[in-house]
Design an enzyme around this catalytic site. Structure first.
Site, short mmCIF file in Angstrom:
data_model
loop_
_atom_site.label_atom_id
_atom_site.label_comp_id
_atom_site.label_asym_id
_atom_site.label_seq_id
_atom_site.Cartn_x
_atom_site.Cartn_y
_atom_site.Cartn_z
N CYS A 94 0.82 -1.20 0.00
CA CYS A 94 0.00 0.00 0.00
C CYS A 94 0.86 1.26 0.00
O CYS A 94 2.08 1.20 -0.03
CB CYS A 94 -0.90 0.01 1.24
SG CYS A 94 -1.93 -1.45 1.39
N ILE A 138 13.72 -13.27 -16.68
CA ILE A 138 13.95 -12.28 -17.73
C ILE A 138 15.31 -12.52 -18.36
O ILE A 138 16.25 -12.99 -17.70
CB ILE A 138 13.84 -10.85 -17.17
CG1 ILE A 138 13.75 -9.81 -18.29
CG2 ILE A 138 14.99 -10.52 -16.21
CD1 ILE A 138 13.30 -8.44 -17.84
N LEU A 181 10.02 -15.30 -8.32
CA LEU A 181 11.01 -14.89 -9.31
C LEU A 181 12.04 -16.01 -9.44
O LEU A 181 12.37 -16.69 -8.47
CB LEU A 181 11.70 -13.60 -8.87
CG LEU A 181 10.80 -12.41 -8.57
CD1 LEU A 181 11.63 -11.18 -8.23
CD2 LEU A 181 9.86 -12.12 -9.72
N GLY A 188 14.86 -14.10 -4.00
CA GLY A 188 15.98 -14.75 -3.31
C GLY A 188 17.01 -13.84 -2.69
O GLY A 188 18.10 -14.29 -2.31
#
Length: 566
Positions: free
Chosen positions: A2, A261, A236, A334
């Site tokens: 938030c 990526i 990820l 990580g």
């Protein structure tokens, strides 16, 4: 999770809403603004836990409570203290009533908390996972951009020296004069005070025979905590051992989505094939993203906006694009393993200075001073021969002599001594938790992922796990992440465990040179006259041979200055 914003004086509603909307990316699910006799408070919400009832700001009995983050143990606290509450923010309120500022000691999680009770109190978690900025005139916010409409923008040159040294300003400084960053593990009640720090208390019961089981147990519990929420959680996956281990251990709880990526045409930087190995091994639903030079330049201004102030870690840019392509609200990452278990190769080089003995150090010190070189190796040996602290952060870029050359009249001395504990190799970990992780890596996770309405969680950076690491004997902790690699052998392909450590790098310097972008450094400096132009030219001319990170720091700062001040 938030964004929070508070201003402790009368403010036009439209101007307040404008500032709050500058952080709308941190939470699209709900926005609420309240006006009180003592100030205006606003909240943008990304709903993850208690999605329909956890509405903020909470205003009760003249007290306002807001927080950004996750309190992993709030249900346990409700039970332990028999609280009549259902949500995290209500739990914080009740603990505040009972314990005052000491309530924060009972929280496990990542958080930035604001409590108004006759005056403002601000709190930040022990790692600095969630950012919190303030002015001494009664404004606080999750991001700097929400404060800027209310102040006159000026550069903080102390912070600029820190940025050159460590790729980021160091709390409580920000690059803007008059805007402060609450340090990790601290609270503010008119003064900055510490509520938590990491301590070194060696426990000889831990040996090389039992340490791996305990770390695996602590990491498992840490992952379980971070699976809290009413939304799907992914991971990820870079292809390195740390993210692979997190994803593999996480997959034990059910099929997960993983994300990586890479860079077509730049195999030296592209790790997607290793990520694919792990994904196939654990049976994840795997997504691969390609990052290109065009995306890099097209998205540059958006990344600068999300970054808030210059942070010279080039991986912010692919991280932002990766986050843009993740269709979830929460991911695990990580970060932290290399610093906790000495995974960087350069740690080995610094370890060598502990046992080194040279009887002619004073003579060698004088020789070096008579023959100065503008390279890091020269500076490291100078420190050693002068009996100074050699290790000053894994991400140290410009050393003090270079800062003085680059900035001349604007140069400030960078205070590294506050992060030195005289704990042997554990100094590396303490220093890097405070500077490299706290000011750079965690800001990347927060700013780049929250810019895309995603919360990133870091299981290695768990208070219980980190405290355990600080209790280990030197030889048991060891180096080269041997503990993590032993654990990983049970969970991920052997090729991942055995492969050489590789950073999250991409061909930014090649792209800058191809587009003749480095000229911007000189062009901007001719308008600002902040830097010594002759030294800038020397750095640019030498370029990739010696100053790759220096160049990136200068280029990013030049883009920032052009955007914000020119």
């Amino acid at each position: 999770m938030c964004a929070i914003l508070g201003i402790l004086n009368n403010i036009e509603t439209d101007k307040f809403k404008y500032a709050l909307n500058l952080m709308s990316h941190r939470g699209y699910d709900n926005q609420k603004i309240i006006q009180t006799p003592f100030g205006t408070f606003g909240f943008n919400r990304l709903s993850i836990e208690n999605r329909n009832i956890n509405i903020q700001p909470l205003y009760k009995n003249g007290i306002v409570v807001m927080f950004n983050g996750e309190i992993y143990n709030y249900k346990k606290l409700i039970s332990e203290y028999r609280l009549n509450t259902n949500t995290e923010v209500e739990t914080i309120y009740e603990l505040w009533i009972r314990f005052g500022v000491d309530f924060v000691q009972k929280l496990e999680g990542m958080f930035a908390i604001a409590v108004y009770d006759k005056k403002i109190y601000l709190f930040r978690d022990e790692f600095g996972k969630k950012p919190l900025y303030f002015t001494k005139k009664g404004i606080f916010a999750s991001e700097i951009k929400a404060i800027l409409p209310f102040i006159e923008k000026k550069i903080n040159y102390q912070a600029l020296s820190e940025y050159l040294a460590y790729n980021s300003s160091i709390a409580p400084n920000t690059i803007y004069e008059g805007i402060y960053k609450l340090p990790a593990g601290c609270y503010y009640d008119g003064e900055i005070k510490r509520w938590h720090d990491f301590e070194r208390m060696e426990n000889v019961k831990w040996t090389m025979e039992n340490v791996c089981d305990e770390v695996e147990s602590l990491l498992t519990k840490s992952i379980e905590k971070r699976l809290m929420g009413e939304v799907e959680i992914g991971s990820l996956l870079s292809g390195g051992v740390d993210s692979s281990l997190i994803a593999a251990m996480m997959s034990k709880y059910g099929k997960i989505k993983t994300f990586s990526i890479g860079y077509d045409g730049y195999e030296n930087y592209d790790e997607r094939r290793y990520a694919r190995l792990t994904a196939e091994h654990i049976g994840s639903e795997h997504y691969e993203i390609n990052y290109s030079k065009k995306i890099f330049f097209d998205e540059f201004e958006n990344v600068l906006f999300a970054m808030d102030e210059p942070v010279a870690d080039s991986s912010f840019f692919p991280a932002n694009y990766l986050a843009k392509n993740i269709p979830l609200k929460v991911v695990l990452s990580g970060e932290g393993s290399d610093e906790l278990f000495l995974g960087y190769r350069r740690y080995n080089e610094y370890l060598g200075f502990f046992d080194a003995y040279l009887p002619n150090k004073k003579w060698l010190k004088k020789y070096l001073e008579r023959h100065p070189e503008d390279i890091k190796e020269w500076e490291i040996f100078r420190r050693f021969f002068a009996d100074e602290v050699v290790f000053r952060g894994i991400n140290e870029t410009f050393f003090q002599r270079q800062i003085n050359r680059a900035l001349k009249k604007y140069a400030h001395e960078v205070d590294y001594k506050r992060f030195v504990k005289r704990w042997g190799s554990f100094d590396f970990t303490y220093f890097d938790l405070k500077v490299w992780i706290g000011e750079v890596l965690l800001m990347k996770l927060d700013k780049m992922f929250m810019a895309n309405n995603i919360e990133a969680r870091s299981p290695f950076l768990d208070r219980n796990l980190v405290n355990f690491v600080f209790s280990l004997p030197e030889d048991v902790r060891g180096k080269n992440k041997w503990v993590i690699k032993e654990i990983a052998k049970k969970h991920v392909p052997s090729e991942i465990v055995k492969r050489r450590k590789k950073g999250f790098a991409f061909p930014f310097l090649e792209w800058l040179k191809e587009e003749n972008e480095l000229r911007l450094i000189i062009d901007v400096n001719r308008e600002t006259k902040i830097f010594n132009e002759e030294y800038l030219k020397e750095i640019i001319k030498t370029g990739h041979k010696r100053y790759k990170q220096h160049l990136w720091s200068l280029y990013l700062f030049s883009r920032f200055i052009k955007k914000e001040f020119l």
